[in-house]
Design a protein around this motif. Structure first.
Motif, PDB file in Angstrom:
ATOM      1  N   LYS A 204      39.871  42.102  39.968  1.00  0.00           N
ATOM      2  CA  LYS A 204      41.168  42.115  40.633  1.00  0.00           C
ATOM      3  C   LYS A 204      41.194  40.914  41.576  1.00  0.00           C
ATOM      4  CE  LYS A 204      42.816  46.101  42.091  1.00  0.00           C
ATOM      5  NZ  LYS A 204      43.104  47.255  42.989  1.00  0.00           N
ATOM      6  N   VAL A 205      42.124  39.995  41.348  1.00  0.00           N
ATOM      7  CA  VAL A 205      42.131  38.727  42.071  1.00  0.00           C
ATOM      8  C   VAL A 205      43.523  38.464  42.635  1.00  0.00           C
ATOM      9  CG1 VAL A 205      40.260  37.698  40.741  1.00  0.00           C
ATOM     10  CG2 VAL A 205      42.618  37.461  39.944  1.00  0.00           C
ATOM     11  N   SER A 206      43.576  37.569  43.616  1.00  0.00           N
ATOM     12  CA  SER A 206      44.859  37.223  44.232  1.00  0.00           C
ATOM     13  C   SER A 206      45.349  35.842  43.820  1.00  0.00           C
ATOM     14  CB  SER A 206      44.755  37.289  45.765  1.00  0.00           C
ATOM     15  OG  SER A 206      43.727  36.427  46.227  1.00  0.00           O
ATOM     16  N   ASP A 207      44.462  35.012  43.227  1.00  0.00           N
ATOM     17  CA  ASP A 207      44.907  33.687  42.789  1.00  0.00           C
ATOM     18  C   ASP A 207      43.945  33.136  41.737  1.00  0.00           C
ATOM     19  OD1 ASP A 207      42.674  32.425  44.133  1.00  0.00           O
ATOM     20  OD2 ASP A 207      43.798  32.521  46.001  1.00  0.00           O
ATOM     21  N   TYR A 208      44.329  32.028  41.132  1.00  0.00           N
ATOM     22  CA  TYR A 208      43.555  31.436  40.042  1.00  0.00           C
ATOM     23  C   TYR A 208      42.206  30.910  40.524  1.00  0.00           C
ATOM     24  CZ  TYR A 208      42.312  28.371  36.154  1.00  0.00           C
ATOM     25  OH  TYR A 208      41.647  27.764  35.123  1.00  0.00           O
ATOM     26  N   ARG A 209      42.194  30.281  41.669  1.00  0.00           N
ATOM     27  CA  ARG A 209      40.941  29.702  42.178  1.00  0.00           C
ATOM     28  C   ARG A 209      39.877  30.780  42.351  1.00  0.00           C
ATOM     29  NH1 ARG A 209      40.289  26.416  47.935  1.00  0.00           N
ATOM     30  NH2 ARG A 209      38.054  26.037  47.766  1.00  0.00           N
ATOM     31  N   SER A 210      40.281  31.917  42.880  1.00  0.00           N
ATOM     32  CA  SER A 210      39.341  33.017  43.055  1.00  0.00           C
ATOM     33  C   SER A 210      38.824  33.495  41.709  1.00  0.00           C
ATOM     34  CB  SER A 210      40.028  34.163  43.797  1.00  0.00           C
ATOM     35  OG  SER A 210      39.196  35.307  43.839  1.00  0.00           O
ATOM     36  N   ALA A 211      39.713  33.593  40.727  1.00  0.00           N
ATOM     37  CA  ALA A 211      39.310  34.031  39.391  1.00  0.00           C
ATOM     38  C   ALA A 211      38.291  33.081  38.784  1.00  0.00           C
ATOM     39  CB  ALA A 211      40.541  34.132  38.498  1.00  0.00           C
ATOM     40  N   LEU A 212      38.538  31.782  38.909  1.00  0.00           N
ATOM     41  CA  LEU A 212      37.631  30.789  38.341  1.00  0.00           C
ATOM     42  C   LEU A 212      36.267  30.831  39.022  1.00  0.00           C
ATOM     43  CD1 LEU A 212      37.185  28.386  36.441  1.00  0.00           C
ATOM     44  CD2 LEU A 212      38.146  26.900  38.215  1.00  0.00           C
ATOM     45  N   THR A 213      36.255  30.932  40.347  1.00  0.00           N
ATOM     46  CA  THR A 213      35.000  30.960  41.096  1.00  0.00           C
ATOM     47  C   THR A 213      34.163  32.176  40.721  1.00  0.00           C
ATOM     48  OG1 THR A 213      36.014  29.802  42.976  1.00  0.00           O
ATOM     49  CG2 THR A 213      33.999  31.048  43.407  1.00  0.00           C
ATOM     50  N   GLN A 214      34.790  33.346  40.712  1.00  0.00           N
ATOM     51  CA  GLN A 214      34.057  34.566  40.395  1.00  0.00           C
ATOM     52  C   GLN A 214      33.660  34.613  38.913  1.00  0.00           C
ATOM     53  OE1 GLN A 214      35.475  38.276  42.432  1.00  0.00           O
ATOM     54  NE2 GLN A 214      37.198  36.991  43.023  1.00  0.00           N
TER      55      GLN A 214
ATOM     56  N   THR B  36      47.451  36.410  50.717  1.00  0.00           N
ATOM     57  CA  THR B  36      47.139  35.004  50.474  1.00  0.00           C
ATOM     58  C   THR B  36      47.727  34.176  51.608  1.00  0.00           C
ATOM     59  OG1 THR B  36      49.197  34.504  49.310  1.00  0.00           O
ATOM     60  CG2 THR B  36      47.394  35.462  48.004  1.00  0.00           C
ATOM     61  N   PRO B  37      47.414  32.892  51.706  1.00  0.00           N
ATOM     62  CA  PRO B  37      48.045  32.028  52.716  1.00  0.00           C
ATOM     63  C   PRO B  37      49.459  31.615  52.281  1.00  0.00           C
ATOM     64  CG  PRO B  37      46.451  30.764  51.458  1.00  0.00           C
ATOM     65  CD  PRO B  37      46.308  32.186  51.008  1.00  0.00           C
ATOM     66  N   GLY B  38      50.278  32.589  51.945  1.00  0.00           N
ATOM     67  CA  GLY B  38      51.655  32.307  51.570  1.00  0.00           C
ATOM     68  C   GLY B  38      51.861  32.013  50.094  1.00  0.00           C
ATOM     69  N   LEU B  39      50.829  32.142  49.287  1.00  0.00           N
ATOM     70  CA  LEU B  39      50.968  31.920  47.840  1.00  0.00           C
ATOM     71  C   LEU B  39      51.638  33.136  47.212  1.00  0.00           C
ATOM     72  CD1 LEU B  39      47.400  30.481  47.192  1.00  0.00           C
ATOM     73  CD2 LEU B  39      49.534  29.182  47.272  1.00  0.00           C
ATOM     74  N   LEU B  40      52.672  32.888  46.418  1.00  0.00           N
ATOM     75  CA  LEU B  40      53.488  33.969  45.881  1.00  0.00           C
ATOM     76  C   LEU B  40      53.148  34.291  44.433  1.00  0.00           C
ATOM     77  CD1 LEU B  40      56.915  32.889  47.417  1.00  0.00           C
ATOM     78  CD2 LEU B  40      55.268  34.542  48.327  1.00  0.00           C
ATOM     79  N   MET B  41      53.527  35.500  44.024  1.00  0.00           N
ATOM     80  CA  MET B  41      53.139  36.035  42.728  1.00  0.00           C
ATOM     81  C   MET B  41      53.605  35.161  41.562  1.00  0.00           C
ATOM     82  SD  MET B  41      51.462  38.779  41.798  1.00  0.00           S
ATOM     83  CE  MET B  41      51.306  40.151  40.654  1.00  0.00           C
ATOM     84  N   GLY B  42      54.850  34.716  41.588  1.00  0.00           N
ATOM     85  CA  GLY B  42      55.371  33.918  40.478  1.00  0.00           C
ATOM     86  C   GLY B  42      54.561  32.653  40.224  1.00  0.00           C
TER      87      GLY B  42
ATOM     88  N   ILE C 121      51.578  31.978  41.212  1.00  0.00           N
ATOM     89  CA  ILE C 121      50.203  32.335  40.868  1.00  0.00           C
ATOM     90  C   ILE C 121      50.099  32.683  39.389  1.00  0.00           C
ATOM     91  CG2 ILE C 121      48.417  34.098  41.193  1.00  0.00           C
ATOM     92  CD1 ILE C 121      49.307  34.206  44.165  1.00  0.00           C
ATOM     93  N   LEU C 122      51.031  33.500  38.897  1.00  0.00           N
ATOM     94  CA  LEU C 122      51.022  33.868  37.485  1.00  0.00           C
ATOM     95  C   LEU C 122      51.301  32.662  36.594  1.00  0.00           C
ATOM     96  CD1 LEU C 122      52.849  37.326  37.556  1.00  0.00           C
ATOM     97  CD2 LEU C 122      50.411  36.881  37.197  1.00  0.00           C
ATOM     98  N   GLU C 123      52.126  31.747  37.075  1.00  0.00           N
ATOM     99  CA  GLU C 123      52.400  30.526  36.317  1.00  0.00           C
ATOM    100  C   GLU C 123      51.123  29.731  36.105  1.00  0.00           C
ATOM    101  OE1 GLU C 123      54.390  27.943  34.087  1.00  0.00           O
ATOM    102  OE2 GLU C 123      55.526  29.514  35.118  1.00  0.00           O
ATOM    103  N   GLU C 124      50.311  29.619  37.159  1.00  0.00           N
ATOM    104  CA  GLU C 124      49.057  28.871  37.034  1.00  0.00           C
ATOM    105  C   GLU C 124      48.108  29.557  36.053  1.00  0.00           C
ATOM    106  OE1 GLU C 124      45.780  26.571  39.817  1.00  0.00           O
ATOM    107  OE2 GLU C 124      46.991  28.167  40.725  1.00  0.00           O
ATOM    108  N   PHE C 125      48.027  30.864  36.114  1.00  0.00           N
ATOM    109  CA  PHE C 125      47.194  31.585  35.149  1.00  0.00           C
ATOM    110  C   PHE C 125      47.698  31.357  33.732  1.00  0.00           C
ATOM    111  CE2 PHE C 125      45.418  34.095  38.653  1.00  0.00           C
ATOM    112  CZ  PHE C 125      44.134  34.341  38.190  1.00  0.00           C
TER     113      PHE C 125
END
Length: 584
Positions: A221-231, A260-266, A268-272
């Motif tokens: 369960k992640v909040s952004d792409y960077r976290s997903a890649l790191t883990q 998050t520091p203001g990063l929004l769902m849309g 974030i999902l776009e980057e994924f």
């Protein structure tokens, strides 16, 4: 292949503790929290007796690994009963009123089994037997999933002796799943825990077999792409594959809110969506090398990777948009199911309060002893109990479970900030500071806000199933997401599923904003509260941090403006323009 396009996320400790036993037979995935071994043991006793099975209690004995053994035993029971119920459903008559018919009626139109059912309905007598055989073979139960919060990994003691790290809370819970017979997914939430992640590599079930099958899959369960890649990289280096990345809104969710520091769902999902193939390819290379080094089977191609999301989704249109626009395999629907007695464990009073709750009744609080913002229902019974204890001169909980013991402000060994042990000490320290009456009352209010979540989140199960008291007095804690404010009334499983798929939409509150707009508003309010000192740290209030937060909100608003029609955001154009124009 999953039949449904939604899943039910973990909610508290009790709310979804037996949800798979209720609905997995209908092909619906759901998540059990395995943090509270005492609750799991009591639920095992309840369900064993209800189903006429033998029950041998596992007494609490940390040195005898009772925490892991209790988790494994409960998961084994869930796995056994789900398999039994599903096979009975699969063998049921293919006729109206049967469990099999209900399974099929609940499915979305695009589900493989639903398409076969339509073919069967349209076929003549000569073709029906062959279609029926294919239909029954196509059925699957819902995925069984368990949740471990990686932050809830406190050390355990027997007397003054600290036990080895393997007996830490999260380690023991993970071991319980790993040693159980249950096949499914381990959902890891609340951030990166390197020691816990490394520990997973000790268990064969998390590795692919010769056929490339992973019996115990990993969901992050992640909040952004960077976290997903790191883990994902960290785990791949251990030969462990992440089968699913579950993106959760930082604020438009229930329970703990990891903003998050203001990063929004849309965005974030776009980057994924844009980088998923790159993510899978880069991780597979690391994963392949790790498996070769370990001497384990190496698959020819990357195992499956699912992308899912959850947090504040409330209409069939939003559900369909998220799946179509971002390629999601599933969308999580949590809090609305608190109004469905067939699905979740909620006591009668709390369900009534949730049904009646409006926007002002569901808010982000400092209730969690973890120190992470926590979504709560105003005036839940645990709130009144905290005030009663204080007025009687015995503030704080007796703390019978101690899963959230992390504070060392007054003690060398960590204690919980909701506990009587901590609150007595804190009040004494506040009195010694000679604060003004107003300042003292503010500090007391913040202190009394802390809830004994260990007992409060488990209490609905004790009330519904008459499991016996957890301590002499306790109340209910409940942690719905803000989205529940727009739903009301008890609902059946059919009503909620038909709403999700747009077959019979429920009537929601007229003021409900789009899921993306609600999250944007929540972030704007969260920043205001950070600046007011309610949440965050001094570092979060620096000019640089605030500017970055505002810039992220503005960038998110511009992203939405560029896709108004595609995302269904037209009615909020002016509001988005206002956010997009805000200076850093």
């Amino acid at each position: 292949m999953a039949q449904h396009t939604f899943h039910i996320p973990v909610m508290g400790t009790a709310f979804t503790v037996d949800t798979p036993l209720r609905i997995a037979k209908y092909g619906i995935a759901s998540v059990i929290s395995i943090v509270d071994d005492d609750l799991l043991e009591r639920m095992r006793a309840y369900w064993a007796h209800r189903r006429g099975r033998a029950y041998a209690p596992i007494e609490k004995d940390l040195k005898a690994d009772s925490r892991a053994r209790r988790a494994a035993a409960y998961l084994d029971l869930v796995d056994e009963f789900v398999r039994e119920d599903f096979e009975a459903l699969r063998a049921a008559p293919l006729e109206p009123g049967s469990e099999l018919w209900r399974y099929l009626e609940l499915l979305p139109d695009e589900a493989p089994a639903h398409r076969l059912w339509r073919d069967w309905l349209a076929a003549g007598p000569e073709k029906r037997p062959e279609l029926e055989a294919r239909l029954r073979a196509a059925l699957e139960p819902g995925r069984l999933e368990v949740n471990v919060m990686t932050k809830v990994d406190k050390p355990n003691y027997v007397g003054r002796e600290q036990l080895p790290v393997e007996y830490n809370d999260a380690h023991a819970a993970l071991r319980g799943f790993a040693e159980s017979r249950m096949e499914g997914a381990l959902v890891l939430s609340a951030g990166f825990n390197a020691r816990l992640y490394s520990y997973m590599a000790r268990f064969a079930g998390f590795f692919a077999d010769e056929a490339g099958r992973i019996k115990k899959q990993i969901t992050l369960k992640v909040s952004d792409y960077r976290s997903a890649l790191t883990q994902g990289k960290f785990l791949a280096k251990k030969g462990l594959w992440v089968s699913e990345y579950r993106v959760e809104s930082g604020l438009n969710c229930g329970g703990h809110a990891f903003a998050t520091p203001g990063l929004l769902m849309g965005p974030i999902l776009e980057e994924f969506h844009q980088k998923k193939e790159e993510l899978v390819t880069s991780l597979f290379e690391i994963y392949r090398k790790a498996l070769e080094k370990l001497g384990k089977p190496v698959p020819e191609r990357p195992p499956e990777v699912r992308l899912t999301a959850q947090g504040g989704v409330g209409t069939a249109g939003e559900h369909a948009m998220l799946r179509a626009r971002y390629g999601l395999d599933s969308v999580g629907w949590g809090s609305p199911f608190l109004l469905v007695p067939e699905v979740t464990v909620v006591d009668e009073r709390t369900r009534r309060d949730l049904s009646d709750a409006g926007e002002e009744d569901l808010y982000l609080s400092g209730a969690s002893p973890l120190g992470v913002p926590f979504n709560v229902l105003r005036n839940a019974s645990m709130v009144a109990l905290n005030r009663k204890w204080y007025e009687e001169g015995k503030p704080g909980s007796p703390c019978p479970k101690g899963h959230l013991e992390f504070n060392t402000e007054f003690t060398e060994r960590p204690i919980c900030t909701a506990s009587r042990n901590y609150q007595h000490r804190k009040i004494k320290a506040l009195k010694e500071q000679n604060l003004s009456p107003e300042a003292y009352e503010r500090e007391i209010a913040k202190l009394l806000e802390k809830q004994c979540l260990c007992t409060g989140l488990a209490e609905p199960a004790h009330l519904e199933f008459h499991l016996g008291p957890q301590m002499p007095e306790t109340g209910v804690s409940v942690c719905p997401g803000p989205n529940l404010a727009y739903f009301s009334g008890e609902r059946t499983l059919e009503e909620m599923v038909d709403h999700i798929y747009g077959r019979r939409p429920l009537e929601l509150e007229a003021n409900r904003p789009h899921v993306f707009i609600k999250e944007l508003r929540l972030y704007a309010d969260y920043l205001r509260r950070v600046l007011a000192g309610e949440f965050g740290t001094d570092r979060d209030r620096t000019p640089e941090a605030v500017a970055a937060f505002r810039a992220n909100l503005a960038a998110g608003a511009r992203y939405y403006l560029e896709r108004l029609g595609e995302l269904g955001l037209g009615p909020w154009k002016e509001e988005l323009e206002s956010f997009a124009a805000q200076p850093a």
